[in-house]
Design a protein around this motif. Sequence first.
Motif, PDB file in Angstrom:
ATOM      1  N   GLY A  64      41.837  43.944  54.379  1.00  0.00           N
ATOM      2  CA  GLY A  64      40.859  44.986  54.093  1.00  0.00           C
ATOM      3  C   GLY A  64      40.035  44.716  52.858  1.00  0.00           C
ATOM      4  O   GLY A  64      39.461  45.646  52.286  1.00  0.00           O
ATOM      5  N   TYR A  65      39.974  43.463  52.427  1.00  0.00           N
ATOM      6  CA  TYR A  65      39.216  43.033  51.244  1.00  0.00           C
ATOM      7  C   TYR A  65      39.727  43.649  49.949  1.00  0.00           C
ATOM      8  O   TYR A  65      39.030  43.680  48.939  1.00  0.00           O
ATOM      9  N   LYS A  66      40.968  44.144  49.970  1.00  0.00           N
ATOM     10  CA  LYS A  66      41.545  44.739  48.759  1.00  0.00           C
ATOM     11  C   LYS A  66      41.910  43.642  47.758  1.00  0.00           C
ATOM     12  O   LYS A  66      42.450  42.603  48.119  1.00  0.00           O
ATOM     13  N   THR A  67      41.609  43.900  46.493  1.00  0.00           N
ATOM     14  CA  THR A  67      41.936  42.947  45.441  1.00  0.00           C
ATOM     15  C   THR A  67      43.438  42.932  45.205  1.00  0.00           C
ATOM     16  O   THR A  67      44.079  43.985  45.123  1.00  0.00           O
ATOM     17  N   GLU A  68      43.998  41.739  45.100  1.00  0.00           N
ATOM     18  CA  GLU A  68      45.421  41.586  44.780  1.00  0.00           C
ATOM     19  C   GLU A  68      45.611  41.093  43.351  1.00  0.00           C
ATOM     20  O   GLU A  68      46.597  41.443  42.696  1.00  0.00           O
ATOM     21  N   SER A  69      44.671  40.277  42.872  1.00  0.00           N
ATOM     22  CA  SER A  69      44.727  39.829  41.483  1.00  0.00           C
ATOM     23  C   SER A  69      43.335  39.475  41.002  1.00  0.00           C
ATOM     24  O   SER A  69      42.436  39.183  41.808  1.00  0.00           O
ATOM     25  N   TRP A  70      43.175  39.497  39.681  1.00  0.00           N
ATOM     26  CA  TRP A  70      41.877  39.243  39.068  1.00  0.00           C
ATOM     27  C   TRP A  70      42.097  38.563  37.723  1.00  0.00           C
ATOM     28  O   TRP A  70      42.966  38.979  36.954  1.00  0.00           O
ATOM     29  N   LYS A  71      41.340  37.522  37.476  1.00  0.00           N
ATOM     30  CA  LYS A  71      41.408  36.831  36.190  1.00  0.00           C
ATOM     31  C   LYS A  71      40.011  36.694  35.630  1.00  0.00           C
ATOM     32  O   LYS A  71      39.078  36.325  36.354  1.00  0.00           O
ATOM     33  N   ILE A  72      39.851  37.002  34.346  1.00  0.00           N
ATOM     34  CA  ILE A  72      38.562  36.876  33.687  1.00  0.00           C
ATOM     35  C   ILE A  72      38.718  35.978  32.467  1.00  0.00           C
ATOM     36  O   ILE A  72      39.648  36.160  31.671  1.00  0.00           O
ATOM     37  N   VAL A  73      37.822  35.003  32.347  1.00  0.00           N
ATOM     38  CA  VAL A  73      37.852  34.054  31.237  1.00  0.00           C
ATOM     39  C   VAL A  73      36.471  33.994  30.602  1.00  0.00           C
ATOM     40  O   VAL A  73      35.466  33.788  31.300  1.00  0.00           O
ATOM     41  N   ASN A  74      36.418  34.201  29.281  1.00  0.00           N
ATOM     42  CA  ASN A  74      35.169  34.091  28.527  1.00  0.00           C
ATOM     43  C   ASN A  74      35.521  33.530  27.156  1.00  0.00           C
ATOM     44  O   ASN A  74      36.065  34.244  26.304  1.00  0.00           O
ATOM     45  N   THR A  75      35.239  32.261  26.943  1.00  0.00           N
ATOM     46  CA  THR A  75      35.645  31.610  25.693  1.00  0.00           C
ATOM     47  C   THR A  75      34.905  32.177  24.478  1.00  0.00           C
ATOM     48  O   THR A  75      35.468  32.255  23.383  1.00  0.00           O
ATOM     49  N   SER A  76      33.645  32.598  24.653  1.00  0.00           N
ATOM     50  CA  SER A  76      32.871  33.109  23.515  1.00  0.00           C
ATOM     51  C   SER A  76      33.431  34.427  22.978  1.00  0.00           C
ATOM     52  O   SER A  76      33.314  34.725  21.787  1.00  0.00           O
ATOM     53  N   SER A  77      34.048  35.231  23.853  1.00  0.00           N
ATOM     54  CA  SER A  77      34.645  36.491  23.411  1.00  0.00           C
ATOM     55  C   SER A  77      36.160  36.384  23.258  1.00  0.00           C
ATOM     56  O   SER A  77      36.840  37.390  23.019  1.00  0.00           O
ATOM     57  N   ASN A  78      36.683  35.162  23.419  1.00  0.00           N
ATOM     58  CA  ASN A  78      38.129  34.921  23.310  1.00  0.00           C
ATOM     59  C   ASN A  78      38.896  35.819  24.289  1.00  0.00           C
ATOM     60  O   ASN A  78      39.846  36.503  23.924  1.00  0.00           O
ATOM     61  N   THR A  79      38.430  35.786  25.533  1.00  0.00           N
ATOM     62  CA  THR A  79      39.067  36.576  26.596  1.00  0.00           C
ATOM     63  C   THR A  79      39.635  35.652  27.662  1.00  0.00           C
ATOM     64  O   THR A  79      38.942  34.758  28.157  1.00  0.00           O
ATOM     65  N   ASN A  80      40.887  35.860  27.976  1.00  0.00           N
ATOM     66  CA  ASN A  80      41.561  35.148  29.062  1.00  0.00           C
ATOM     67  C   ASN A  80      42.635  36.096  29.591  1.00  0.00           C
ATOM     68  O   ASN A  80      43.768  36.095  29.120  1.00  0.00           O
ATOM     69  N   LEU A  81      42.236  36.928  30.532  1.00  0.00           N
ATOM     70  CA  LEU A  81      43.063  38.054  30.953  1.00  0.00           C
ATOM     71  C   LEU A  81      43.337  38.009  32.449  1.00  0.00           C
ATOM     72  O   LEU A  81      42.449  37.708  33.242  1.00  0.00           O
ATOM     73  N   SER A  82      44.577  38.323  32.825  1.00  0.00           N
ATOM     74  CA  SER A  82      44.975  38.362  34.238  1.00  0.00           C
ATOM     75  C   SER A  82      45.526  39.732  34.585  1.00  0.00           C
ATOM     76  O   SER A  82      46.284  40.320  33.801  1.00  0.00           O
ATOM     77  N   ILE A  83      45.138  40.239  35.759  1.00  0.00           N
ATOM     78  CA  ILE A  83      45.632  41.524  36.248  1.00  0.00           C
ATOM     79  C   ILE A  83      46.090  41.343  37.692  1.00  0.00           C
ATOM     80  O   ILE A  83      45.373  40.765  38.514  1.00  0.00           O
ATOM     81  N   SER A  84      47.267  41.829  38.010  1.00  0.00           N
ATOM     82  CA  SER A  84      47.769  41.778  39.384  1.00  0.00           C
ATOM     83  C   SER A  84      48.348  43.131  39.748  1.00  0.00           C
ATOM     84  O   SER A  84      48.790  43.897  38.883  1.00  0.00           O
ATOM     85  N   LEU A  85      48.334  43.441  41.052  1.00  0.00           N
ATOM     86  CA  LEU A  85      48.829  44.724  41.544  1.00  0.00           C
ATOM     87  C   LEU A  85      50.008  44.490  42.469  1.00  0.00           C
ATOM     88  O   LEU A  85      49.909  43.761  43.453  1.00  0.00           O
ATOM     89  N   ASN A  86      51.136  45.140  42.154  1.00  0.00           N
ATOM     90  CA  ASN A  86      52.333  45.047  42.982  1.00  0.00           C
ATOM     91  C   ASN A  86      53.022  46.403  43.024  1.00  0.00           C
ATOM     92  O   ASN A  86      53.319  46.982  41.967  1.00  0.00           O
ATOM     93  N   ASN A  87      53.234  46.914  44.244  1.00  0.00           N
ATOM     94  CA  ASN A  87      53.942  48.187  44.439  1.00  0.00           C
ATOM     95  C   ASN A  87      53.349  49.322  43.609  1.00  0.00           C
ATOM     96  O   ASN A  87      54.073  50.133  43.017  1.00  0.00           O
ATOM     97  N   GLY A  88      52.026  49.382  43.568  1.00  0.00           N
ATOM     98  CA  GLY A  88      51.351  50.486  42.884  1.00  0.00           C
ATOM     99  C   GLY A  88      51.293  50.366  41.368  1.00  0.00           C
ATOM    100  O   GLY A  88      50.879  51.319  40.703  1.00  0.00           O
ATOM    101  N   ILE A  89      51.684  49.214  40.826  1.00  0.00           N
ATOM    102  CA  ILE A  89      51.669  49.020  39.378  1.00  0.00           C
ATOM    103  C   ILE A  89      50.819  47.792  39.033  1.00  0.00           C
ATOM    104  O   ILE A  89      51.025  46.707  39.583  1.00  0.00           O
TER     105      ILE A  89
END
Length: 209
Positions: A64-89
């Motif tokens: 259903g095109y639902k996102t399961e995980s997302w990673k964003i990387v931006n070296t200029s803002s010192n961002t390297n973040l990962s988000i995942s969804l499992n069992n509603g959390i």
Amino acid sequence: MKHIITIVLTLFLAAFAMAQERNYISICGRTKTAIKWTEEHKDGKIYLHTVQGGEKHEYILGSGYKTESWKIVNTSSNTNLSISLNNGIYSISGKFNGKRISKTVKSKGKPWYQNIAYNAGLTLKNGRSVEYECFRPDNMKLYTMSAAKKGNEKLDGKNAVRIEVSLTGFMSAFWSCDYYFDTSSLMFVGYKGVNGGPGTPETKISVAR
């Protein structure tokens, strides 16, 4: 004959699994940037990579095109973040604007569509509206959003389906934006919206020529 059919089918599946690239141009005031999407289908998942300037996003989408995980990387803002969804959390870890983050957030019970530009046209193929949740990229707070089909309009001289995205409830009066999708393929072809405070120019995204 059977071997020929098998070979053709194998080649078709291999070609489908190969990465597909789409290119867009974003214009906000005098700032013009290129956006590249690379999409790959394999093992029943969709792997979507987007690059705009020095910022990279990686998404894994399931049924259903639902996102399961997302990673964003931006070296200029010192961002390297990962988000995942499992069992509603949601599990969030990494660095965001130089600050280390490690926390969990409870889902609001709506589907997670972190990149609504990718799937809104397909999701609303047989519907009028949908509520979903996503993280706001500038503060990483979870919001409930609404996407509603508004009919067909001309965009760059071509017919496109317009889908309006807004906050839900009374907040819907304060901000909204429009996404446009090809009427036949339902793939993303454009965007119009203000992404900032009062006085911020409208951002327009279109297919690169």
